[in-house]
Structure formats: C-alpha cells, structure tokens
Write an enzyme that holds these catalytic residues in place. Structure first.
Site, PDB file in Angstrom:
ATOM      1  N   ASP A 185      -7.502   2.218   2.002  1.00  0.00           N
ATOM      2  CA  ASP A 185      -7.194   3.124   3.113  1.00  0.00           C
ATOM      3  C   ASP A 185      -7.941   4.453   3.075  1.00  0.00           C
ATOM      4  O   ASP A 185      -7.620   5.357   3.814  1.00  0.00           O
ATOM      5  CB  ASP A 185      -5.677   3.393   3.124  1.00  0.00           C
ATOM      6  CG  ASP A 185      -5.222   4.036   4.426  1.00  0.00           C
ATOM      7  OD1 ASP A 185      -5.793   3.712   5.479  1.00  0.00           O
ATOM      8  OD2 ASP A 185      -4.314   4.864   4.384  1.00  0.00           O
ATOM      9  N   ASP A 228       1.459   5.098  -0.221  1.00  0.00           N
ATOM     10  CA  ASP A 228       0.858   6.420  -0.109  1.00  0.00           C
ATOM     11  C   ASP A 228       1.592   7.405  -1.016  1.00  0.00           C
ATOM     12  O   ASP A 228       2.815   7.565  -0.915  1.00  0.00           O
ATOM     13  CB  ASP A 228       0.929   6.907   1.340  1.00  0.00           C
ATOM     14  CG  ASP A 228      -0.093   6.219   2.224  1.00  0.00           C
ATOM     15  OD1 ASP A 228      -1.224   6.014   1.764  1.00  0.00           O
ATOM     16  OD2 ASP A 228       0.244   5.891   3.373  1.00  0.00           O
ATOM     17  N   HIS A 261       0.856  -1.189   0.000  1.00  0.00           N
ATOM     18  CA  HIS A 261       0.000   0.000   0.000  1.00  0.00           C
ATOM     19  C   HIS A 261       0.894   1.242   0.000  1.00  0.00           C
ATOM     20  O   HIS A 261       1.502   1.580   1.016  1.00  0.00           O
ATOM     21  CB  HIS A 261      -0.926   0.010   1.210  1.00  0.00           C
ATOM     22  CG  HIS A 261      -1.702   1.295   1.328  1.00  0.00           C
ATOM     23  ND1 HIS A 261      -2.634   1.674   0.401  1.00  0.00           N
ATOM     24  CD2 HIS A 261      -1.649   2.290   2.245  1.00  0.00           C
ATOM     25  CE1 HIS A 261      -3.143   2.842   0.753  1.00  0.00           C
ATOM     26  NE2 HIS A 261      -2.547   3.241   1.856  1.00  0.00           N
ATOM     27  N   HIS A 295      -5.592  10.265  -1.009  1.00  0.00           N
ATOM     28  CA  HIS A 295      -6.362  10.179   0.230  1.00  0.00           C
ATOM     29  C   HIS A 295      -5.619  10.596   1.503  1.00  0.00           C
ATOM     30  O   HIS A 295      -6.170  10.428   2.603  1.00  0.00           O
ATOM     31  CB  HIS A 295      -6.946   8.763   0.396  1.00  0.00           C
ATOM     32  CG  HIS A 295      -5.929   7.693   0.628  1.00  0.00           C
ATOM     33  ND1 HIS A 295      -5.589   6.787  -0.338  1.00  0.00           N
ATOM     34  CD2 HIS A 295      -5.188   7.374   1.708  1.00  0.00           C
ATOM     35  CE1 HIS A 295      -4.685   5.950   0.147  1.00  0.00           C
ATOM     36  NE2 HIS A 295      -4.421   6.290   1.384  1.00  0.00           N
TER      37      HIS A 295
END
Length: 821
Positions: free
Chosen positions: A169, A59, A57, A373
């Site tokens: 997320d 970011d 994941h 996000h």
C-alpha cells in the site's frame, strides 16, 4: 454449472423465517446433490495457478492512532490463530515486525501462540521490515534500518529470515530499493499499489525490477483483500484484473482477508478456499506461503520483462508535501540520529570501549515507526498527526541532548558529523564571541534568534575542533545593493517589484539564468482533488497555478564580509503570510531562502518556482543512496503522469559543464518542466485531518550555481546544507575518525555494531553515477577491517588500506574492528 444452479434453485427456499426449520433444511438437502456434482468436476491440465494465503493489511496508524492498532492486531491475529485450529490447511502471512513486537510486550500469551504457529508452518512472519514504511520520503540509511530491525526481530523470536519485501500500500517505490533488499537478504518484492495508476497501465504482473545500481529482484503484483470467491479468482487471472504478459507466467498470489482496520480472513473465506481448490472453469488454487510461491514463480517464469526505473505511482502525489511538520521532523530526526551514532563511535574509539546502540534505540524506534506509509505522508487523522509531532519532536530533543553528553568535555568545540572536510559559511548561536582567524557577522534571523555567521573555519571529517574566541579584524563587504539591483562576488542580480529575482547573470561566464518567470516566484493554486484529499494532486491543478504573494515589506537586514541578507514579507492567499530572508553568500555561489510561513489557507497549494534558461533533457533528483534522472519534458503519457515527483536533499538541472541545483531541508515534492523547477512548499488538504496544515512553519531552501559538470560538488553542498556544524559548549577535542579520498564516494553512516563489540560499521555509496575507487584513512589504530552485508554479517576480510571499487550508485558496508572484546 449453470444447469446445476438452476436445478438447485427449483428446490431451494430463500426465506427461512417463512417456513419451519425442518422444511428449510430439507430443501437444502435436496439441492445438495446438484451442487456437489458440479463442484466435483476437476480442472484440465493448464488451468493456471493461484496461490492463497490469509492476510490482514494492518495500518500502523491512519483513521486511528497507534494505540488502537495494537488492539486491532490482537483481535485480528487471535482470530487467525483460532481459525488455524479449525482449518489445519490455513496459512497466514504477517508482514510488520513492529506489530508482533506490540503483542510480545502487551499480549505475551498471544505472542507465544504466534511462535507456535510459526514453528508448525502455518504463520509466515515474512515482509522484511519493522513497519511497512513510506518508500519515497524515508532516508536511505533508515530504509536499511527498517530491514535491519525487521530481520533481526524475526530471527531472534521466530528463527526466520524474510526473503520477501511485502509492501502492498505504499505510494511509490524508489529505484534504490532492489539494492537495499538484496543487501538485507531479501530476494523478492510484492506490491499491489501500481494497479491504482491514474494515467497508464503497468505492462506486467510478474517482472524483473532493476534498481539504480543494476541490482535485480523478481517482482510480483499480488491481489489482496476480499475473499477467494470463484468470480474473484477468475477476475484476477483472466478477467478485468487479468494477469498481464501471460507468456511469462500464469501464476498469481491472492492474499485474502479484511485489512486497513484489521479483521483478516473470516471462516466463510476459508470455506471458499476449500471449494476453489481444483474447481473446473477457474485456475487451480491452493494454500502456500508467500516465500514458497515466489520460489515456485522464479522457477517457472519465462523471459520476464526487465523494468529499469523507479516504480512511480501515478496517484497520491500530494503525500510528498502534505503535513510539513511531520516531514520536517523526519528529516531532523534522521540527521540527529546520524550525528549521535557518529559521536558515540568517536567517543568509544577514543576511550577504547564498546560503542553501544542501547541509548540510541528508543529514538531510532520512534523514527522508524513514524515512517509508516500513512504517518510520514501525512494522511492520518489529526490525533495521529499530533502524536507523531510530539513523539518525533521529543526524540529530536533527546537525541541532540544525548549527542552533547556523548561529546562532553572541558572546552567549546565544533562538531562535524559528516565524513567530509568542511569550509563553508557556518551559522552558530549568537551568544558566541567572534571566532579568531575567521570572518564573523551577526544579525537576528527570520525566527528572531541571534546568529553568528562565520567563514574560514576548517573542519576535518568526523571530528571536533576547539574554537578560539576574541576580537577579530573586520573585513570589507563585497556586496553592492541599491534596492533594485545587487552585485555579489558571483552574480549580477536585478529584482522585480514583488521581490523576486528577475535577472541573475553569473559573473564567471556572463550567462543569464532566469527564464520567463523570475526566480523564487511564488505560485499558488486552488487544490481540490476529485478524490483522496490529503493524498492527491490532480493533473489539472498544474495549469491553474498563478503568481501569488503581495509584497508588503522589504529591507536590508545585514551586509558584511560573510553574507548579505534581505528580508521580505508577503501576504499569500486570503489569510497567510510568508516572511523570508534571502541570503547571498560571499564565498559560495549559493543563495538561501530561510522562511517562516504562517499558513491559514484551505485547499491551496504553494510552490517556489525557478524558471531557468538551461537546456537539458532531464533533471537529477536525489533519492536514497544516489539520484534518478527524470524527464524535463512531457512527451509521453508516463512523462505527463510524473508532473510531481520526489527529491530528497537536492534536484539539479545541468548542461555538460554548467548547472543549477535546488537544495532543501525538508521539502520532498518538486515539479519539473522545460527547465522550470518548482519546489513544493505547502498544501492544505483537509481530509482526514480537518485542521489541514495550518500554523507557523519554518523551512529553508537554496539555489547553488556550479560552473562545472554535475558531480560531487552538488552532493557535498546538499549534505552541508542539511547537516549544520554543531556547537558543543562543553565538548572534547577529537581528531578525524575516518575519511575517504574520493569525493564521489559518500561515507554516509558511522554506527555502533548491532552486536556490541569493539567495532563499528561504516556505510559508503557512490553518489553521482560513476565508476569510482577509494581508500579509507583511519585516525586510530585498526585491528581488522571486514566487508559485510547490510545486516552486518561478515563476508570477507580486507586490508585497512585496500582500495574499494564502486560501480555507479553501489553501497558498501564495512566493519572496522578497533580493539579486543
């Protein structure tokens, strides 16, 4: 198994430094038979199933800036590619097309290795979107663009079309998502975040999610991070994180690997994946692609739960308000790009040339990336926030300049970028002379800029209009103000000693609208969450809000035939100051609040409350391509958890034939309880950005009173409040491009085709929750009209005058061909 471990324990040595290597390895060889025998025992016939895939994941920004993410991607993806050479069974899913594009530009050899891995089936570029965007705040059209950019990229470079929306997320999931997904060729939705709920437990692991318009998508809550150790496999299937509603399915997807900062799976995790493949006592495990897992799941589910609502995350509610400048920049850039695309199409049609996305694409990319996000919610470090302000601010400037250039011509024109007729009060630059045939009024606004307020100019949809300037006849002022009371064409108003509206009686029906708390009461509370400072607002903060603001100055600024303006200054907290113009419109039941806030507080939350006397069991909050009706009461745990919710341009509380709307130009958070609507204005979280949200900020909000049922009047007013008519000092007169004949149907977007041709795309949606029909009227010759999906792929041809049919909140995408290529 326990006995085998005990036998191994008897012969193993645990301190390799205390013995020779030969002795230590000899002990390992003695223990090996006991463990091999235990691991060789296979499962029974019904052990359950866990699909495994590697993942990281990643970011796009968070505790680092975007430039660091590029390095993280290079390291993480190179690591997984290397592991594929050692573990031929290994599969990896990578979800953000933008991250792969980083490598395409700056690490071309690594990008080619990814393409090879995709071709042999080990690398899955599935996820659907450009970045894993926020789903509360991103505008509807730009949710579509996230998919459009993501799908076009993976098709172009990998010959792959995503069928899954991968979004572990993000801080809540709008009810508009299922329809947008399906419109972009995406069938399945996966997330993990709702397991973080702080109040209720979501009742299913696999279910059917029904969106705002009735579109349904199969949804699965997968598990992510860490490695596939046996105890974790057991935990996510039968233990503390067990599959919920096991009668539906005993399948679970486990995407393992280090995320957030990157890294992905490590070789130890891949070794575990080999050992748990068919191990007695836990679910059967095997590598799979996410796509194959969801297809298998779809075939095997039995009577899944139908969830017909948003997927509201009962956590991280402060992200709706945190970092004002980022949220304001997002709204302004969305609007600027909307106008530029419309202007480009209008000019291209007039000149009989192809409309182009080429000059728009760089600014569009800036918007889409900054909707990530953690960026848009305001949960990044200070350096990442500063980068976002600068990039988005520059994109706004470039987009507006490009719009003026696109519309350039010989005379002054007003540009209406909305596909609706307009006759509201316009706010134009003060250097203009009075506009003939209209009411004109001048004053200096709350930012010190000279303003010309004009009423009486009519504009056609998607058009420009030449303005004639000169002396005009002054009209009488329809207001009566004595400092404590005000009479307007629509209301009788009384102010309290703090400058708030203590009484507001609608003159059209004699109804008092103010409840126990005056309108525009400022509420403030200390806001120190137990955890996740910039993310959270804790439930017990709500009971701590108190009226705030010491009125230090109040005066009449302007009174004319168009508006009456009262300017007030309040001291807030210990160090902050709010200057606000309260503007009463002479031609509309609209009261605007134009604000300049010098915010210097830490760990405080500011709201503007409107406590109404309206009796309704729900409040409509605008979301992408429609609105959702949320409860006005707190009767259940789910209702209590939704003490802070998202709205876009408006929220509306209505009885059958009367209502009040709160409009805003960049404020996404709002609370609603027993008829009191409190718009969230500002908050001062200090982690991970220790600068908080200090500084000088401007914003606008308004209340609109409608003496008719909720409907297109509210939607139109919200659009007009957000999309001001623009003055083009040297512009070209252009008649209306296209319009619709039903006000319930909003023609949201006009844009160039992605594949350059003499055609353009329009996107329409039913905005109020009604069955509707409409026809399009074109201001130019049309060669063909075709119905498309949201990826702009043609589905059928329609006649230019064919009636379009909309069920509630449906979206339709139409291609209009105006010339030969």
């Amino acid at each position: 198994v326990e006995n085998a471990l005990l036998d191994a324990h008897r012969v193993l040595l645990y301190d390799p430094a205390a013995v020779s290597p030969e002795t230590f390895h000899a002990a390992l060889r003695k223990a090996s038979p006991f463990l091999k025998e235990a691991l060789s025992r296979k499962n029974g016939d019904t052990p359950g199933y866990v699909g495994l895939t590697g993942h990281s994941h990643m970011d796009t920004a968070w505790l680092w800036t975007i430039s660091e993410t590029e390095k993280k991607c290079a390291r993480t993806y190179a690591n997984s590619l290397n592991l594929m050479e050692e573990y031929s069974e290994y599969r990896f899913v990578q979800s953000s097309a933008y991250h792969t594009d980083m490598l395409r530009r700056d690490y071309p050899e690594l990008f080619e290795r990814i393409r090879e891995a995709v071709a042999r089936g080990q690398w899955e570029p599935n996820g659907g979107v450009w970045v894993e965007c926020d789903c509360n705040l991103t505008g509807g059209e730009y949710m579509v663009r996230q998919f459009l950019w993501g799908q076009r990229f993976t098709r172009k470079y990998f010959n792959y079309t995503s069928d899954c929306f991968w979004l572990p997320d993000t801080f809540g999931y709008s009810a508009a998502i299922p329809q947008i997904m399906k419109g972009c060729g995406v069938q399945y939705f996966l997330t993990t975040k709702l397991s973080w709920n702080d109040t209720t437990v979501f009742p299913a692991t696999t279910f059917v999610w029904q969106g705002l318009d009735g579109t349904r998508v199969l949804t699965h809550f997968n598990r992510t991070h860490q490695g596939p150790e046996p105890e974790l496999i057991q935990r996510i299937t039968e233990g503390s994180e067990a599959i919920r509603d096991r009668r539906v399915t005993d399948m679970r997807l486990f995407s393992f690997g280090k995320g957030d900062g990157g890294g992905g799976p490590e070789f130890e995790m891949l070794e575990y994946a080999r050992r748990v493949r068919n191990l007695n006592g836990i679910a059967r495990c095997e590598y799979t692609s996410v796509s194959d897992f969801m297809k298998r799941l779809e075939k095997n589910v039995v009577d899944p739960t139908l969830w017909a609502d948003e997927l509201y995350l009962e956590l991280h509610r402060g992200t709706l308000t945190n970092q004002h400048e980022i949220k304001r920049g997002n709204r302004l850039l969305e609007i600027a790009l909307h106008n530029l695309e419309a202007a480009e199409v209008m000019r291209a049609v007039k000149e009989d040339r192809k409309a182009s996305e080429e000059k728009i694409a760089p600014m569009m990319n800036t918007l889409l990336v900054n909707q990530f996000h953690d960026i848009l919610p305001g949960t990044c470090i200070h350096a990442a926030n500063v980068q976002s302000w600068r990039e988005v601010g520059e994109a706004i400037r470039l987009t507006r300049a490009e719009t003026a250039e696109t519309l350039s011509g010989p005379t002054k024109v007003l540009f209406n970028g909305l596909a609706m007729e307009r006759r509201e009060t316009l706010h134009l630059p003060g250097e203009l002379q009075d506009i003939c045939g209209a009411e004109n009024q001048r004053y200096s606004d709350v930012e010190g800029k000279e303003r010309l307020s004009v009423y009486g100019v009519e504009l056609k949809p998607l058009s420009t209009k030449v303005i004639a300037q000169g002396e005009t006849e002054e009209k009488p002022c329809p207001f009566a103000f004595d400092g404590d009371t005000l009479s307007t064409p629509y209301a009788e108003i009384r102010f309290d000693d703090q400058g708030a509206i203590a009484s507001l009686v609608d003159r059209r029906n004699g109804r008092e609208l103010v409840g126990q708390l005056p309108f525009n009461s400022f509420l403030m509370a200390e806001d120190v969450p137990a955890d996740y400072d910039n993310w959270d607002v804790d439930a017990d903060t709500e009971c701590r809000f108190e009226r705030a603001g010491r009125l230090v100055e109040r005066k009449l600024i302007s009174c004319g035939s168009v508006e009456l303006v009262i300017r007030s200054v309040w001291e807030l907290g210990e160090q902050s100051k709010l200057t606000q113009d309260m503007i009463f419109d002479a031609h509309d039941p609209l009261i605007s609040f134009e604000s300049s806030l010098d915010w210097q507080e830490e760990h405080h939350f500011l709201k503007a409350a409107f406590d109404t006397t309206l009796h309704a069991d729900g409040v409509r909050n605008e979301i992408q391509f429609g609105c959702i009706r949320r409860g006005n009461h707190r009767g259940t745990d789910r209702d209590k958890a939704r003490f802070e919710v998202c709205n876009h341009k408006y929220s509306d509380i209505s009885e059958r034939n009367y209502g009040l709307s709160i409009l805003n130009d960049c404020k996404y958070g709002i609370s609603e309880k027993e008829g009191c609507l409190a718009l969230s204005l500002h908050r001062g979280g200090m982690r991970p950005d220790p600068m908080g949200d200090k500084g000088l900020h401007t914003f606008r909000y308004a209340i609109y009173l409608h003496d008719e049922p909720y409907g297109e009047n509210v939607v139109e007013k919200a659009y007009q409040f957000n999309y001001p008519v623009q003055l083009v000092a040297e512009g070209l007169p252009m008649d209306s491009l296209v319009s619709v004949n039903n006000r319930d149907v909003v023609l949201e977007t006009v844009k160039p085709c992605e594949d350059a041709q003499k055609a353009y795309i329009i996107r329409l949606y039913e905005s109020t929750g009604a069955y509707a029909k409409c026809r399009l009227t074109f201001g130019h010759p049309v060669q063909a009209v075709r119905v498309c999906n949201m990826l702009e792929e043609e589905e059928r041809t329609m006649a230019p005058d064919e009636e379009l049919v909309f069920t509630p909140f449906t979206i339709q995408t139409i291609k209009v061909v105006y010339g030969e290529d």
